[in-house]
Scaffold this motif. Structure first.
Motif, PDB file in Angstrom:
ATOM      1  N   ARG A   1      44.892  41.747  55.513  1.00  0.00           N
ATOM      2  CA  ARG A   1      45.649  42.033  54.302  1.00  0.00           C
ATOM      3  C   ARG A   1      44.683  42.263  53.145  1.00  0.00           C
ATOM      4  NH1 ARG A   1      48.521  41.228  58.251  1.00  0.00           N
ATOM      5  NH2 ARG A   1      50.706  40.557  58.132  1.00  0.00           N
ATOM      6  N   ARG A   2      44.997  43.238  52.314  1.00  0.00           N
ATOM      7  CA  ARG A   2      44.265  43.479  51.074  1.00  0.00           C
ATOM      8  C   ARG A   2      45.292  43.550  49.952  1.00  0.00           C
ATOM      9  NH1 ARG A   2      39.793  41.603  52.095  1.00  0.00           N
ATOM     10  NH2 ARG A   2      39.011  42.504  50.146  1.00  0.00           N
ATOM     11  N   TYR A   3      44.881  43.089  48.771  1.00  0.00           N
ATOM     12  CA  TYR A   3      45.820  42.976  47.654  1.00  0.00           C
ATOM     13  C   TYR A   3      45.241  43.610  46.393  1.00  0.00           C
ATOM     14  CZ  TYR A   3      47.850  39.486  50.770  1.00  0.00           C
ATOM     15  OH  TYR A   3      48.390  38.845  51.855  1.00  0.00           O
TER      16      TYR A   3
ATOM     17  N   LEU B   1      40.807  51.728  34.967  1.00  0.00           N
ATOM     18  CA  LEU B   1      40.994  50.344  34.542  1.00  0.00           C
ATOM     19  C   LEU B   1      39.687  49.574  34.707  1.00  0.00           C
ATOM     20  CD1 LEU B   1      44.380  49.656  36.395  1.00  0.00           C
ATOM     21  CD2 LEU B   1      44.103  50.137  33.957  1.00  0.00           C
ATOM     22  N   ASP B   2      39.576  48.445  34.019  1.00  0.00           N
ATOM     23  CA  ASP B   2      38.432  47.557  34.215  1.00  0.00           C
ATOM     24  C   ASP B   2      38.627  46.819  35.529  1.00  0.00           C
ATOM     25  OD1 ASP B   2      37.327  48.286  31.765  1.00  0.00           O
ATOM     26  OD2 ASP B   2      38.377  46.691  30.678  1.00  0.00           O
ATOM     27  N   SER B   3      37.687  47.008  36.449  1.00  0.00           N
ATOM     28  CA  SER B   3      37.841  46.469  37.791  1.00  0.00           C
ATOM     29  C   SER B   3      37.058  45.170  37.963  1.00  0.00           C
ATOM     30  CB  SER B   3      37.361  47.507  38.815  1.00  0.00           C
ATOM     31  OG  SER B   3      37.599  47.070  40.126  1.00  0.00           O
TER      32      SER B   3
ATOM     33  N   PHE C   1      42.320  43.889  39.844  1.00  0.00           N
ATOM     34  CA  PHE C   1      41.575  43.341  40.982  1.00  0.00           C
ATOM     35  C   PHE C   1      42.029  44.186  42.168  1.00  0.00           C
ATOM     36  CE2 PHE C   1      41.616  39.951  37.926  1.00  0.00           C
ATOM     37  CZ  PHE C   1      40.417  39.264  38.111  1.00  0.00           C
ATOM     38  N   PRO C   2      41.278  45.224  42.536  1.00  0.00           N
ATOM     39  CA  PRO C   2      41.814  46.250  43.429  1.00  0.00           C
ATOM     40  C   PRO C   2      41.732  45.957  44.921  1.00  0.00           C
ATOM     41  CG  PRO C   2      39.632  46.877  42.715  1.00  0.00           C
ATOM     42  CD  PRO C   2      39.942  45.578  42.025  1.00  0.00           C
ATOM     43  N   ASP C   3      40.909  44.991  45.326  1.00  0.00           N
ATOM     44  CA  ASP C   3      40.671  44.848  46.767  1.00  0.00           C
ATOM     45  C   ASP C   3      40.377  43.387  47.114  1.00  0.00           C
ATOM     46  OD1 ASP C   3      40.342  45.714  49.404  1.00  0.00           O
ATOM     47  OD2 ASP C   3      38.176  45.945  49.155  1.00  0.00           O
TER      48      ASP C   3
ATOM     49  N   ASP D   1      41.721  34.976  47.698  1.00  0.00           N
ATOM     50  CA  ASP D   1      41.347  35.383  46.345  1.00  0.00           C
ATOM     51  C   ASP D   1      42.552  35.906  45.561  1.00  0.00           C
ATOM     52  OD1 ASP D   1      38.759  34.618  46.686  1.00  0.00           O
ATOM     53  OD2 ASP D   1      37.950  36.632  46.987  1.00  0.00           O
ATOM     54  N   ALA D   2      43.448  36.608  46.240  1.00  0.00           N
ATOM     55  CA  ALA D   2      44.652  37.096  45.554  1.00  0.00           C
ATOM     56  C   ALA D   2      45.471  35.928  45.024  1.00  0.00           C
ATOM     57  CB  ALA D   2      45.489  37.946  46.508  1.00  0.00           C
ATOM     58  N   TYR D   3      45.604  34.902  45.846  1.00  0.00           N
ATOM     59  CA  TYR D   3      46.334  33.704  45.415  1.00  0.00           C
ATOM     60  C   TYR D   3      45.646  33.055  44.221  1.00  0.00           C
ATOM     61  CZ  TYR D   3      48.050  28.890  45.530  1.00  0.00           C
ATOM     62  OH  TYR D   3      48.575  27.676  45.182  1.00  0.00           O
TER      63      TYR D   3
END
Length: 416
Positions: A160-162, A177-179, A213-215, A220-222
């Motif tokens: 999964r990627r978020y 966007l600022d990544s 936060f693209p990837d 980390d997404a949580y």
């Protein structure tokens, strides 16, 4: 809230078009480890089939439980027994979506709890089939969480990627966007609003955009979500499990001490209308994205709607307590009658000014639009007409006898 399962491609037979997924060696090794930790008669369950160490009794009476022998039991029959490790790998590779789905949540995400529940909720893992979810993930599943837009996708290895960003930046290319990559960077992004003002309430609908936060991986997404909206996932999960512990107004105020102890004096046994005012002022959807679950007390509900937020508010927050301290002092004053003249339009203008300030619309009112009661020039005209040289409305002093209230005690408390 965004639909968690967008329309995805289907085959001619109407089945979801599941993307091609490889079986990573880490996922296969995890299956072998899980089987090794189980009793021979305890299968490992996947969607649509199970795998176990083979304990079938052969014609010679020996149990087929030699190392490397496994069995696979499809739900529709046609079980396969006596599989070597290589045979098992081939069988699982044919069922890679189900195996990688198990691997993601059992091994990468890990233990049951708020994080796992949240990540499964993002893709409706407790309601949709693996095939439906993988087809949707190939297109991108979007979910809203406050002012965040979270998009979940799947790689050709089932990972999964978020993509996490402000909802206002939906559809904006990542390069515009600022990544960011480190979840800890979110701490700086939530500190100030679009105007550069400090945000004391992290769940206020004032989150600034322009970043992404693209990837991110699952963990980390949580962490990004929890940094932007602290404790919201935990309380959401407690509510889902029927374990949300709510602390109501009276209980919260009763435990205040020090400079905040004065709030306890606001409850004088005269009803709870004042708490309705507080909730209307602070807890409306326009001011906070949480859904208020606390009431006046366990037996007495407030008359003000609690809002529609996806995550609950379990007790009056520090912003509410701080504001209530000020209102306790203000509401302790004795009312007085002041007399001054206003035209009907001027009365309506005062009402418009109060509404515009309360709703945060002052910046939206154009300077040339003097039809608006809270227009800056129109308000300045009203001040020039009605205020005397001492700043008294209608020339009427606040203290008719010329006495000034001693605010030293309050100023000292504020400094603390």
């Amino acid at each position: 809230m965004a639909d968690p399962t967008p329309a995805s491609a289907e085959t001619e037979a109407g089945e979801p078009e599941v993307p091609d997924v490889d079986l990573p060696s880490d996922a296969f090794d995890a299956v072998l480890d899980a089987l090794a930790d189980r009793d021979a008669d305890e299968p490992l369950r996947f969607e649509g089939f199970t795998v176990a160490r083979d304990t079938e009794i052969g014609d010679d009476g020996d149990a087929g439980d030699a190392p490397g022998e496994y069995r696979l039991d499809p739900a529709a029959g046609d079980s396969r027994t006596g599989l070597s490790e290589r045979d098992l790998h081939e069988a699982l590779a044919e069922r890679a979506p189900a195996v990688t789905d198990w691997y993601v949540f059992e091994r990468i995400v890990g233990e049951f709890g708020p994080r796992r529940a949240f990540l499964r909720w993002l893709e409706d893992a407790d309601g949709a089939t693996v095939a439906d979810r993988y087809a949707a993930l190939a297109e991108g599943i979007e979910r809203a969480w406050g002012e965040l837009k979270i998009t979940a996708t799947v790689t050709d290895r089932g990972e999964r990627r978020y993509d996490v960003r402000h909802a206002d930046d939906a559809g904006v290319p990542v390069d515009d966007l600022d990544s960011y990559e480190d979840p800890l960077d979110a701490r700086d992004l939530v500190t100030l609003d679009e105007e550069g003002r400090y945000r004391p309430l992290k769940t206020a609908p004032t989150l600034a955009g322009g970043w992404v936060f693209p990837d991110l991986g699952a963990r980390d997404a949580y962490e990004v979500v929890e940094t932007v909206y602290p404790a919201t996932v935990a309380n959401w999960h407690r509510e889902r499990e029927g374990e949300l512990d709510v602390t109501h107004w009276r209980e919260t105020m009763a435990r205040q001490s020090g400079i905040y102890g004065v709030v306890k004096t606001w409850d004088r046994g005269e009803g709870h209308e004042h708490v309705n005012w507080v909730a209307e002022a602070c807890c409306d959807d326009s001011q906070c994205l949480k859904r208020r679950e606390w009431q006046y007390d366990e037996e007495t509900d407030l008359d003000v709607d609690g809002g529609d937020g996806v995550f609950p508010c379990r007790e009056p927050c520090s912003v509410v307590v701080s504001a209530a301290r000020k209102w306790t002092r203000l509401e302790s004053e004795q009312p007085r009658t002041y007399e001054f003249d206003l035209t009907p339009s001027e009365k309506e203008q005062v009402e418009a000014i109060i509404d515009a300030v309360a709703d945060g619309r002052i910046d939206e009112i154009r300077e040339a639009d003097t039809k608006e009661g809270a227009n800056r020039y129109r308000t300045r005209f009203l001040r020039a007409k009605l205020f005397d040289d001492e700043g008294n409305l209608g020339g009427v002093p606040t203290e008719p006898d010329g006495d000034e209230e001693d605010e030293n005690d309050e100023d000292e408390d504020d400094e603390e």
